[in-house]
Design a protein around this motif. Structure first.
Motif, PDB file in Angstrom:
ATOM      1  N   ILE A  35      29.183 104.960  42.022  1.00 16.30           N
ATOM      2  CA  ILE A  35      28.639 106.362  42.310  1.00 16.30           C
ATOM      3  C   ILE A  35      28.449 107.783  41.401  1.00 16.30           C
ATOM      4  N   SER A  36      29.881 108.002  41.229  1.00 19.45           N
ATOM      5  CA  SER A  36      30.498 108.355  40.045  1.00 19.45           C
ATOM      6  C   SER A  36      30.315 108.363  38.893  1.00 19.45           C
ATOM      7  N   LEU A  37      30.074 106.846  38.252  1.00 18.62           N
ATOM      8  CA  LEU A  37      29.551 106.876  36.696  1.00 18.62           C
ATOM      9  C   LEU A  37      28.084 106.818  36.931  1.00 18.62           C
ATOM     10  N   ALA A  38      27.468 106.555  38.110  1.00 17.20           N
ATOM     11  CA  ALA A  38      25.736 106.516  38.538  1.00 17.20           C
ATOM     12  C   ALA A  38      25.149 108.292  38.620  1.00 17.20           C
ATOM     13  N   LYS A  39      26.119 108.813  38.904  1.00 15.62           N
ATOM     14  CA  LYS A  39      25.968 110.144  38.338  1.00 15.62           C
ATOM     15  C   LYS A  39      26.309 111.061  37.113  1.00 15.62           C
ATOM     16  N   GLN A  40      26.972 110.019  36.606  1.00 11.26           N
ATOM     17  CA  GLN A  40      26.975 111.104  35.154  1.00 11.26           C
ATOM     18  C   GLN A  40      25.906 110.793  34.327  1.00 11.26           C
ATOM     19  N   LYS A  41      25.692 109.193  34.780  1.00 13.05           N
ATOM     20  CA  LYS A  41      24.224 108.662  33.923  1.00 13.05           C
ATOM     21  C   LYS A  41      22.890 109.105  34.227  1.00 13.05           C
ATOM     22  N   GLN A  42      23.235 110.071  35.536  1.00 12.36           N
ATOM     23  CA  GLN A  42      21.732 110.244  36.025  1.00 12.36           C
ATOM     24  C   GLN A  42      20.914 108.828  36.357  1.00 12.36           C
ATOM     25  N   LEU A  43      21.364 108.250  37.663  1.00 10.88           N
ATOM     26  CA  LEU A  43      20.703 107.631  37.536  1.00 10.88           C
ATOM     27  C   LEU A  43      21.131 107.461  39.671  1.00 10.88           C
ATOM     28  N   THR A  44      19.852 107.047  40.597  1.00  8.46           N
ATOM     29  CA  THR A  44      19.866 107.410  41.710  1.00  8.46           C
ATOM     30  C   THR A  44      20.493 106.235  42.441  1.00  8.46           C
ATOM     31  N   VAL A  45      21.535 106.508  43.351  1.00 11.11           N
ATOM     32  CA  VAL A  45      21.744 104.955  43.405  1.00 11.11           C
ATOM     33  C   VAL A  45      21.542 104.856  45.861  1.00 11.11           C
ATOM     34  N   LYS A  46      20.245 103.780  45.462  1.00 10.80           N
ATOM     35  CA  LYS A  46      20.492 103.878  47.207  1.00 10.80           C
ATOM     36  C   LYS A  46      21.257 102.539  47.456  1.00 10.80           C
ATOM     37  N   GLY A  47      21.592 102.788  48.595  1.00 12.89           N
ATOM     38  CA  GLY A  47      21.570 101.646  49.484  1.00 12.89           C
ATOM     39  C   GLY A  47      21.121 100.921  50.334  1.00 12.89           C
ATOM     40  N   VAL A  48      21.283  99.632  50.202  1.00 19.79           N
ATOM     41  CA  VAL A  48      21.408  98.636  50.741  1.00 19.79           C
ATOM     42  C   VAL A  48      21.623  98.391  52.482  1.00 19.79           C
ATOM     43  N   GLU A  49      21.130  98.746  53.680  1.00 21.45           N
ATOM     44  CA  GLU A  49      21.391  97.753  54.933  1.00 21.45           C
ATOM     45  C   GLU A  49      22.607  96.722  54.585  1.00 21.45           C
ATOM     46  N   MET A  50      23.752  96.822  55.265  1.00 23.22           N
ATOM     47  CA  MET A  50      24.366  95.416  55.554  1.00 23.22           C
ATOM     48  C   MET A  50      25.252  94.777  56.465  1.00 23.22           C
ATOM     49  N   ASP A  51      25.931  94.239  57.314  1.00 18.83           N
ATOM     50  CA  ASP A  51      26.186  93.651  58.236  1.00 18.83           C
ATOM     51  C   ASP A  51      28.025  92.973  57.366  1.00 18.83           C
ATOM     52  N   GLU A  52      28.856  92.245  58.186  1.00 23.23           N
ATOM     53  CA  GLU A  52      30.084  91.847  58.096  1.00 23.23           C
ATOM     54  C   GLU A  52      29.781  90.815  56.787  1.00 23.23           C
ATOM     55  N   GLY A  67      28.312  91.428  54.167  1.00 23.67           N
ATOM     56  CA  GLY A  67      27.635  92.581  52.602  1.00 23.67           C
ATOM     57  C   GLY A  67      25.693  92.403  53.536  1.00 23.67           C
ATOM     58  N   VAL A  68      24.768  92.522  52.358  1.00 24.53           N
ATOM     59  CA  VAL A  68      23.673  93.704  52.257  1.00 24.53           C
ATOM     60  C   VAL A  68      22.834  92.088  52.778  1.00 24.53           C
ATOM     61  N   LEU A  69      21.905  92.422  53.468  1.00 25.33           N
ATOM     62  CA  LEU A  69      21.368  91.980  54.445  1.00 25.33           C
ATOM     63  C   LEU A  69      19.921  91.979  53.510  1.00 25.33           C
ATOM     64  N   PRO A  70      19.659  90.373  53.239  1.00 22.19           N
ATOM     65  CA  PRO A  70      18.412  89.557  52.241  1.00 22.19           C
ATOM     66  C   PRO A  70      16.868  90.613  53.203  1.00 22.19           C
ATOM     67  N   ALA A  71      16.859  90.699  54.177  1.00 23.88           N
ATOM     68  CA  ALA A  71      15.442  91.363  54.486  1.00 23.88           C
ATOM     69  C   ALA A  71      15.774  92.880  54.450  1.00 23.88           C
ATOM     70  N   ALA A  72      16.866  93.739  53.936  1.00 23.11           N
ATOM     71  CA  ALA A  72      16.836  94.635  53.875  1.00 23.11           C
ATOM     72  C   ALA A  72      16.506  94.858  52.083  1.00 23.11           C
ATOM     73  N   LEU A  73      16.752  94.442  51.994  1.00 17.44           N
ATOM     74  CA  LEU A  73      16.741  93.517  50.033  1.00 17.44           C
ATOM     75  C   LEU A  73      15.810  94.091  49.628  1.00 17.44           C
ATOM     76  N   ASP A  74      15.308  93.209  50.602  1.00 12.03           N
ATOM     77  CA  ASP A  74      13.991  93.027  49.603  1.00 12.03           C
ATOM     78  C   ASP A  74      13.038  93.895  50.085  1.00 12.03           C
ATOM     79  N   ALA A  75      12.905  94.976  51.360  1.00 12.12           N
ATOM     80  CA  ALA A  75      12.351  95.977  52.015  1.00 12.12           C
ATOM     81  C   ALA A  75      12.691  96.526  50.288  1.00 12.12           C
ATOM     82  N   ALA A  76      14.031  96.977  50.264  1.00 14.46           N
ATOM     83  CA  ALA A  76      14.582  98.008  49.018  1.00 14.46           C
ATOM     84  C   ALA A  76      14.030  98.150  47.778  1.00 14.46           C
TER      85      ALA A  76
END
Ligand SMILES: Cc1ncc(COP(=O)(O)O)c(C=O)c1O
Length: 463
Positions: free
Chosen positions: A200-217, A219-228
């Protein structure tokens, strides 16, 4: 000054200073001398033993060399407080069993000095090698070091190619180089919904936007990744597939394959942060094994050996290797070959294996303690992980809980720190069970947290 009874043996033929250092070691070992005890002055001890002041000075220097005592400027010589010397940078100066810092995701403390001394001694055996370490190398470092590290990793289930591997100064540096080389201000990158604050800190410094993808126990859910991927224009996703920070999620093999399939469909590169990947004995294969041309694999010896070593490695997809090598060159020309040599020595002499055994045993015991005290609450955990993820009961507001814990001497990390900007913050905290100095402190912290969780806070309101 601590009064200690000394008597030199009449039959011992060893030099007197060595005998005195030996006696000091015995007294510390047996507990007659304890941490922070002040030793007699050189003159006092010399008179008492009937030796010269110079002999005592040499004896104290010998004991200091062995890590038993330390000379404090203007104050005298003291028995070393081993607990203190292992501490992370801003842990407090005095060990207090009534306090507990669950804040740092670091390996549990142990004395690394002997292991390091031995490895440094072995590295120093060859004058030719030492001279080689003191001059510029290619940005990719010394070939034999890369070969050694790659072959060790291959034996441990991480399929990397020595020709493509680049050293870096730890995983954080590896991430920085990848972002520097392949992103531009204004880009969007994906990550798990809750992620490592260093990203998060690195992205802020490099002016990148971080979008979090929905996850379960897992990690990231394939369908949520596809949607993102459909929603945002993205080229990279940052993932920690094993022992995720902060949720402890570890992706199964099936999940790994499903995520890589989605990445392939959308031409998405994965930045695989495998800094915790060597901790579990039987982790599923890293993503790089399954799709080496889709993955920037980043690893380090920070969690499984020593964060202060600052040696990590990156393997980019092959066509990205030249650009990443130049980025490394622009940063620091190369990673110090002295450090990569030391790392190779620690790997080849099984020091890392032994450290891992210690870490796993210690973490098992600490996790058992956490499960004993927090079993009534929603605790996400995975074996061999440094931290657990605690969802707070409804009656606690996140900031109140974190503050009240701190007032009671217990440091925990709020979910806020792990949430990319503009995402909902869940009412949860990370407890790094590995961070307190010893298990007594872990237990103290858990007892206090349980008491807090069991209590109902007085509601605070303002106009
Ligand atoms: C997920 C994750 N990645 C990277 C790092 C940084 O690792 P290094 O010390 O090797 O830079 C950490 C440190 O806590 C971490 O938790």
């Amino acid at each position: 000054m601590t009064i200690i009874e000394f008597a030199l043996s009449k039959t011992n033929t060893a030099p007197k200073y060595k005998q005195i250092a030996e006696l000091l070691a015995e007294k510390i070992e047996s507990g007659q001398l304890t941490a922070n005890d002040k030793l007699p002055t050189h003159r006092f001890l010399a008179d008492k033993l009937g030796v010269t002041v110079g002999t005592v000075t040499r004896a104290y220097a010998e004991a200091e060399r062995k890590g038993l005592v330390e000379a404090r400027v203007g104050a005298g010589t003291y028995v070393v407080d081993k607990k203190k010397v292992y501490w992370a940078f801003d842990q407090r100066d005095n060990y207090d069993p009534n306090e507990c810092n669950f804040g740092f995701n670091i390996p549990p403390m142990f004395d690394r000095s002997e292991m390091l001394k031995e490895a440094m001694g072995n590295v120093a055996q060859s004058a030719q090698a030492l001279n080689q370490f003191m001059i510029y190398q290619k940005p990719t470092g010394i070939d034999s070091h890369r070969q050694m590290v790659a072959s060790w990793l291959n034996e441990h289930g991480v399929k990397l190619d020595a020709d493509r591997l680049l050293f870096c100064s730890g995983a954080q540096h590896g991430m920085q180089m990848v972002f520097e080389a392949f992103t531009r201000a204004g880009d969007t990158i994906l990550s798990e919904k809750l992620t490592y604050p260093g990203l998060i800190s690195l992205a802020k410094q490099k002016q990148l936007t971080v979008k979090g993808v929905e996850m379960d126990e897992q990690g990231v859910l394939p369908a949520a990744l596809d949607a993102a991927c459909r929603q945002f224009q993205v080229r990279f996703i940052y993932l920690t597939p094993t022992l995720q920070n902060p949720t402890t999620a570890t992706m199964s093999l099936e999940r790994r394959k499903a995520i890589l399939e989605v990445c392939k469909q959308h031409n998405l590169y994965v930045i695989e942060d495998d800094v915790n990947g060597l901790l579990p004995k039987d982790a599923p294969p890293p993503l790089v094994n399954l799709a080496p041309e889709q993955v920037f694999h980043i690893g380090a010896f920070s969690k499984c050996l020593a964060p202060g070593l600052r040696v990590g490695y990156i393997q980019p997809p092959s066509k990205m290797h030249p650009h990443l090598s130049i980025t490394l060159q622009n940063h620091s020309w190369m990673i110090s070959p002295l450090l990569t040599a030391l790392t190779c020595e620690l790997l080849s002499s099984n020091k890392l294996e032994n450290t891992l055994l210690f870490i796993r045993t210690e973490m098992k015991e600490r996790l058992t303690l956490a499960l004993n005290y927090l079993s009534d609450y929603q605790l996400q955990y995975t074996h061999d992980c440094f931290h657990v993820w605690l969802t707070l009961p409804d009656h606690w507001r996140l900031s109140d809980f974190v503050n009240r814990a701190a007032e009671n001497g217990v440091i925990v990390k709020s979910a806020e720190l792990f949430s990319p900007p503009a995402t909902n913050v869940p009412p949860a905290v990370r407890l790094a069970l590995s961070s307190p100095i010893d298990q007594a402190q872990v237990e103290t912290g858990l007892i206090k947290l349980k008491a807090l969780l069991d209590s109902t806070p007085i509601s605070d309101f303002t106009l």
